[in-house]
Structure formats: C-alpha cells, structure tokens
Design a protein around this motif. Structure first.
Motif, mmCIF file in Angstrom:
data_model
loop_
_atom_site.group_PDB
_atom_site.id
_atom_site.type_symbol
_atom_site.label_atom_id
_atom_site.label_comp_id
_atom_site.label_asym_id
_atom_site.label_seq_id
_atom_site.Cartn_x
_atom_site.Cartn_y
_atom_site.Cartn_z
ATOM 1 N N LEU A 3 41.742 42.388 -31.391
ATOM 2 C CA LEU A 3 41.649 42.950 -30.044
ATOM 3 C C LEU A 3 43.040 43.256 -29.481
ATOM 4 N N LYS A 4 43.990 43.519 -30.354
ATOM 5 C CA LYS A 4 45.364 43.786 -29.924
ATOM 6 C C LYS A 4 45.396 44.941 -28.923
ATOM 7 N N ASP A 5 46.072 44.709 -27.806
ATOM 8 C CA ASP A 5 46.255 45.693 -26.737
ATOM 9 C C ASP A 5 44.975 45.986 -25.950
ATOM 10 N N LYS A 6 43.901 45.251 -26.179
ATOM 11 C CA LYS A 6 42.673 45.411 -25.399
ATOM 12 C C LYS A 6 42.744 44.560 -24.133
ATOM 13 N N ILE A 7 42.120 45.045 -23.074
ATOM 14 C CA ILE A 7 42.021 44.319 -21.819
ATOM 15 C C ILE A 7 40.555 43.982 -21.602
ATOM 16 N N PHE A 77 47.262 45.434 -15.872
ATOM 17 C CA PHE A 77 47.385 45.861 -17.274
ATOM 18 C C PHE A 77 47.255 47.369 -17.490
ATOM 19 N N GLY A 78 46.884 48.104 -16.461
ATOM 20 C CA GLY A 78 46.836 49.553 -16.568
ATOM 21 C C GLY A 78 45.515 50.145 -16.983
ATOM 22 N N HIS A 79 44.646 49.335 -17.573
ATOM 23 C CA HIS A 79 43.341 49.853 -18.000
ATOM 24 C C HIS A 79 42.394 48.682 -18.246
ATOM 25 N N LEU A 80 41.159 48.990 -18.603
ATOM 26 C CA LEU A 80 40.137 47.984 -18.885
ATOM 27 C C LEU A 80 39.294 48.489 -20.043
ATOM 28 N N ASP A 81 39.196 47.688 -21.096
ATOM 29 C CA ASP A 81 38.490 48.124 -22.304
ATOM 30 C C ASP A 81 37.140 47.451 -22.504
ATOM 31 N N ILE A 82 37.032 46.176 -22.083
ATOM 32 C CA ILE A 82 35.854 45.366 -22.408
ATOM 33 C C ILE A 82 35.420 44.606 -21.160
ATOM 34 N N VAL A 83 34.128 44.620 -20.879
ATOM 35 C CA VAL A 83 33.560 43.762 -19.834
ATOM 36 C C VAL A 83 32.469 42.901 -20.470
ATOM 37 N N VAL A 84 32.655 41.593 -20.390
ATOM 38 C CA VAL A 84 31.659 40.651 -20.898
ATOM 39 C C VAL A 84 30.925 40.061 -19.707
ATOM 40 N N ASN A 85 29.668 40.452 -19.555
ATOM 41 C CA ASN A 85 28.819 39.934 -18.483
ATOM 42 C C ASN A 85 28.193 38.620 -18.945
ATOM 43 N N PRO A 124 32.449 54.239 -14.051
ATOM 44 C CA PRO A 124 33.411 55.296 -13.707
ATOM 45 C C PRO A 124 34.794 55.092 -14.335
ATOM 46 N N VAL A 125 35.215 53.843 -14.455
ATOM 47 C CA VAL A 125 36.502 53.540 -15.091
ATOM 48 C C VAL A 125 36.450 53.894 -16.565
ATOM 49 N N PHE A 126 35.387 53.482 -17.248
ATOM 50 C CA PHE A 126 35.238 53.790 -18.672
ATOM 51 C C PHE A 126 35.143 55.306 -18.900
ATOM 52 N N ARG A 127 34.433 55.997 -18.000
ATOM 53 C CA ARG A 127 34.332 57.451 -18.140
ATOM 54 C C ARG A 127 35.703 58.107 -18.053
#
Length: 248
Positions: A3-7, A77-85, A124-127
């Motif tokens: 998950l390197k560089d993932k947020i 971090f500038g962005h968001l890659d993963i959301v764990v609910n 909307p962020v992911f889009r």
C-alpha cells in the motif's frame, strides 16, 4: 509495501478489527486516518502507528464528521485512496421484540446510514481522482444469521446489498467497492453478539465454526489488505467470508 503511497481512512479504528486494519495497512506503507468517536483510544492507536497516522474524531452517523475527516485526509496527505467502513454496532442477543426503537435506530445509523454518508462525501473525491476503493466490513450475520440478532443481522444484509449495488454502479468510474464478512471475533462487540461473555457461550459460538476458533483482527486485516491493494484491481462487488468455514 503493498500500500505504498496510499492514503486510507479507517472508521472504528480505535479498537478491534479497525485497529488491526489500520496497523496492518501502515506496515504495508499506507498513511492512515484513524477515525473513531473514542478519542483517547484513537489517539493511542495513531501514536502506536507513528508518523504515518493521524487521529480524527468521527461519528460515522454525522455527515459533518465525514466531511471533516475526508478534508483532514486531503489537507494532510493531498488525496484519499481507500475508505474502510469498519465502525459497527449491535444490540444485545435477545428476542427481536425486546429490542427497543432507539436501539434499532442506533444499529441502522452506524451500520447502514454510515455507508450512505461515506458515499455522499467520498464518491465525489474518488471521481475527481478517477478512482478509489471502498471496503465495507459487513458480517457472516448477513449471510447466515444467528437467532437473537435479527436487527443486527438485517443491517449486515443491507451492508452486503449496498456493497454490490455501489460496485456495479461505480465500476465505470474505476471506483471499487468490496466487503468482508467476518465471523464473530475478539472485539468489543463480542459480548453483545453472545448476550453474555461466559466460557459456555464462547464454546457454543466456536462450535459453529469449522476451524474451531473466533476470528482475530489479524485475520480481518490480512484479508482487507488484499482487497484494498492493487493486487485486487479486478475485484469489485466481492463480499468475502473470513469465517473459518462458518458459512459453508
């Protein structure tokens, strides 16, 4: 470093499965937003992870908290890659008519409405980024329900349905949506699932699991790691049982 560089934003990350997921993701190179309503425990988890983690207070039933948590990820971090609910709630194991309306509403707010709110804020962020990954922590209760947990069971059926529905709708936009279905594990909700925490109750629950034990945060974290990594880039709508054979 899968998950390197993932947020990653992980809800309910102050304990149990969420804590295990947050720590495992950090070990694999991710930066973590530890999101929870338990401030002290959440800060502890973030501190144990170190510089790769930030704690954010987040009540997953409140849209304003979702917006603040996602904005914190972007600001930090500038962005968001993963959301764990992962945040979840259950009434105690009891006859279905004994669960009062307030408790029912709480179960559905935490387990179902939170998924709606996460979609409203995060999609909307992911889009804008042209991709992202949701992972919903559902339950074997939504596949093979146990008696005494009717309203909790049904909330997890909803979580599984939401996962599959979102997956098919968002796939053209490179947004993946998967779920895990853990069997009962060593988390703060275990006593509620069983009704009471006794050796006899634990033995009865373990007796329904072919591999003969409850799940652990490590079990769930390892499965979550795979589904949120680029190794799973062709998987969406997957609702994976992590259950020691419970649903066979």
């Amino acid at each position: 470093m899968r998950l390197k560089d993932k947020i990653a934003l992980v809800t309910g990350a102050a304990s149990g499965f969420g804590e295990g997921i947050a720590k495992r993701f950090a070990q694999e190179g991710a930066k973590i937003l530890v999101a929870d309503i338990q401030d002290e425990a959440g800060r502890r988890v973030a501190s144990e992870i170190g510089e790769a983690a930030t704690f954010v207070h987040c009540d997953v039933t409140r849209e304003a908290d979702w917006k603040a948590a996602v904005q914190e990820a972007i600001d930090q971090f500038g962005h968001l890659d993963i959301v764990v609910n992962n945040a979840g709630y259950s009434h105690y194991n009891q006859p279905l008519l004994d669960v009062d309306e307030a408790e029912f509403d709480r179960v559905y707010a935490v387990n179902v409405k939170s998924l709606y709110l996460s979609a409203q804020v995060v999609v909307p962020v992911f889009r804008a980024q042209e991709g992202g990954c949701f992972l919903n922590i559902a339950s074997t209760a939504g596949v093979r329900p146990r008696p005494g947990l009717s309203w909790y069971n049904s909330s997890k059926f909803a979580a599984i349905g939401i996962t599959k529905s979102m997956a098919v709708e968002l796939a053209p936009e490179k947004i993946r949506v998967c779920a895990l279905n853990p069997v009962a594990g060593e988390t703060p909700l275990l006593e509620r699932f069983m009704g009471e925490d006794t050796p006899e109750k634990r033995a009865a629950f373990k007796g329904t699991i072919p591999l003969g034990r409850l799940s652990t945060p490590t079990d769930i974290a390892n499965a979550a790691l795979f589904l949120c990594s680029d190794e799973a880039e062709f998987l969406t709508g997957v609702c994976l049982e992590v259950d020691g054979g419970r649903c066979i």
